[in-house]
Design an enzyme around this catalytic site. Structure first.
Site, PDB file in Angstrom:
ATOM      1  N   ASP A  11       0.844  -1.193   0.000  1.00  0.00           N
ATOM      2  CA  ASP A  11       0.000   0.000   0.000  1.00  0.00           C
ATOM      3  C   ASP A  11       0.878   1.241   0.000  1.00  0.00           C
ATOM      4  O   ASP A  11       1.797   1.358   0.813  1.00  0.00           O
ATOM      5  CB  ASP A  11      -0.895  -0.023   1.254  1.00  0.00           C
ATOM      6  CG  ASP A  11      -2.072   0.923   1.155  1.00  0.00           C
ATOM      7  OD1 ASP A  11      -2.163   1.658   0.152  1.00  0.00           O
ATOM      8  OD2 ASP A  11      -2.901   0.931   2.082  1.00  0.00           O
ATOM      9  N   ASP A 105      -3.993   2.533  -5.227  1.00  0.00           N
ATOM     10  CA  ASP A 105      -2.731   2.602  -4.482  1.00  0.00           C
ATOM     11  C   ASP A 105      -2.416   1.347  -3.666  1.00  0.00           C
ATOM     12  O   ASP A 105      -1.579   1.387  -2.764  1.00  0.00           O
ATOM     13  CB  ASP A 105      -2.721   3.832  -3.567  1.00  0.00           C
ATOM     14  CG  ASP A 105      -3.856   3.830  -2.552  1.00  0.00           C
ATOM     15  OD1 ASP A 105      -4.703   2.917  -2.615  1.00  0.00           O
ATOM     16  OD2 ASP A 105      -3.895   4.735  -1.697  1.00  0.00           O
ATOM     17  N   GLU A 106      -3.082   0.227  -3.956  1.00  0.00           N
ATOM     18  CA  GLU A 106      -2.754  -0.986  -3.194  1.00  0.00           C
ATOM     19  C   GLU A 106      -2.844  -2.237  -4.065  1.00  0.00           C
ATOM     20  O   GLU A 106      -3.640  -2.319  -4.986  1.00  0.00           O
ATOM     21  CB  GLU A 106      -3.629  -1.127  -1.943  1.00  0.00           C
ATOM     22  CG  GLU A 106      -5.105  -1.216  -2.212  1.00  0.00           C
ATOM     23  CD  GLU A 106      -5.933  -1.345  -0.947  1.00  0.00           C
ATOM     24  OE1 GLU A 106      -5.446  -1.906   0.063  1.00  0.00           O
ATOM     25  OE2 GLU A 106      -7.093  -0.886  -0.960  1.00  0.00           O
TER      26      GLU A 106
END
Length: 385
Positions: A11, A105-106
């Site tokens: 993340d 974003d992960e």
């Protein structure tokens, strides 16, 4: 246990802020807020320095200003964030056997079986170092036996951290944490469980399954399992991320571009609603046409991650204009959104986004209450196709 899974959750740390800091290093160590400064603006992301003042994403910008008057507001650029997200995905995809892009974003990475060849923790550490070196963006990871525990491990070691929770340590790791830390446990559920005196994961893990079902339905059992460190959900390969789309074959072949544009508007509105209901964003738009002679032409374009009708419609109409190059009768048009990731539309990230977002919210509310066909833009109401 040899049968344990090895799931890495990676993340980005304050992702949007990190991209801005990479562009402007003078922002390092400062309270940065991504989002609009107008009265109706909303915080899309904020630095850890701003979080110390109580600022968080989805908070009205007005409140964020009161909490942190010296914060630096940056409007943000979703196009840049989308490109940075793809940079990271490309680096990871080249180096792991199975990856799921869970949001902008992960990522989840399944390294099960690879422990015969690599120490998974060592490999994850090297992977993280590679991302930081090649992109200049900070990233944290959790490594554990399933997606839930690895994600919670990441959340506990952020920012700029690494945490490995092996099978014997799963329950001791989870027990003292607040139930708020469980992925997928929302505010309403938290209040309901808190009213029952259940605030820590250890308390939740001891509730009888029948009680969980009576209070929360089937989702109660899912949360109970998560509290016990059980999660069988697989890592879904990124290459197989599904798309959504629709197409329409006309009753009679047509050359009426105005009517076709109205149809495209209706299609985009339906698909946009579906994206938002599934909490998905798209980064790729495809338009397909079929001429009366059955020749089929397709054109696609990458866009910043979005689920806003207005943004999607502009791109769809632009693609249709470029793909419809022959003045021939058409028998079919289709629209498809792909490269889907989980996430919510980031409000006020670009000009007029707040108004577009508010309109989508209002229309979605009506559709949920009265059905998907209960509302449409006036321009789509006279389709005689």
């Amino acid at each position: 246990m040899s049968g344990d899974k090895h799931i890495i959750h990676m993340d980005q740390d304050a992702f949007f802020v990190s991209v801005e800091v990479r562009k402007d290093p003078s922002l390092i160590g400062k309270p940065v807020i991504i989002g609009g400064t107008a009265d109706r603006g909303v915080v899309a992301s904020c630095s850890y320095e701003a979080r110390k003042f109580g600022v968080h994403s989805a908070m009205p910008s007005r409140m964020a200003k009161l909490l942190c008057p010296h914060a630096i507001f940056v409007r943000g650029n979703m196009d840049e964030y989308s490109k940075a997200s793809l940079e990271i995905t490309d680096i990871l995809r080249e180096r792991v056997p199975l990856i799921e892009k869970a949001s902008i974003d992960e990522h989840y990475i399944d390294m099960t079986g690879m422990d015969r060849f690599h120490g998974v923790m060592k490999y994850a550490h090297e992977l993280r170092a590679t991302v930081i070196k090649e992109t200049g963006l900070p990233i944290s990871f959790g490594l554990s036996v399933n997606k839930t525990v690895s994600k919670m491990a990441t959340n506990e070691c952020k920012p700029n951290g690494e945490l490995n929770i092996e099978q014997p340590g799963v329950v001791p790791f989870l027990n003292p944490l607040s139930i708020k830390k469980i992925p997928g446990l929302g505010e309403k559920t938290f209040i309901k469980l808190s009213d029952m005196g259940i605030r820590k994961i250890i308390n939740l893990s001891q509730v009888h399954p029948d009680m969980m079902v009576s209070v929360l339905g089937k989702n109660g059992l899912v949360l109970l399992n998560k509290a016990k460190g059980i999660d069988h959900s697989p890592v879904i390969p990124y290459a197989e991320q599904k798309s959504i789309g629709t197409q329409s074959t006309f009753k009679a072949d047509t050359i009426d571009v105005e009517a076709i544009n109205q149809l495209l508007t209706a299609m985009v509105m339906d698909l946009g609603f579906e994206l938002r209901e599934k909490q998905k964003l798209t980064a790729c738009v495809t338009v397909t046409i079929r001429y009366s002679n059955f020749e089929t032409v397709t054109k696609q374009a990458m866009i910043p991650y979005t689920s806003l009708d207005k943004v999607l419609l502009l791109k769809v109409k632009e693609l249709f204009k470029s793909v419809y190059s022959k003045r021939m009768l058409l028998r079919l048009v289709g629209v498809r959104f792909s490269h889907l990731v989980s996430g919510f539309e980031q409000m006020d990230m670009y000009s007029s986004s707040q108004e577009a977002y508010s309109l989508c919210q209002a229309m979605d509310k009506i559709r949920r209450r009265f059905g998907q066909d209960s509302i449409a833009l006036a321009s789509t109401l006279n389709l005689n196709m």
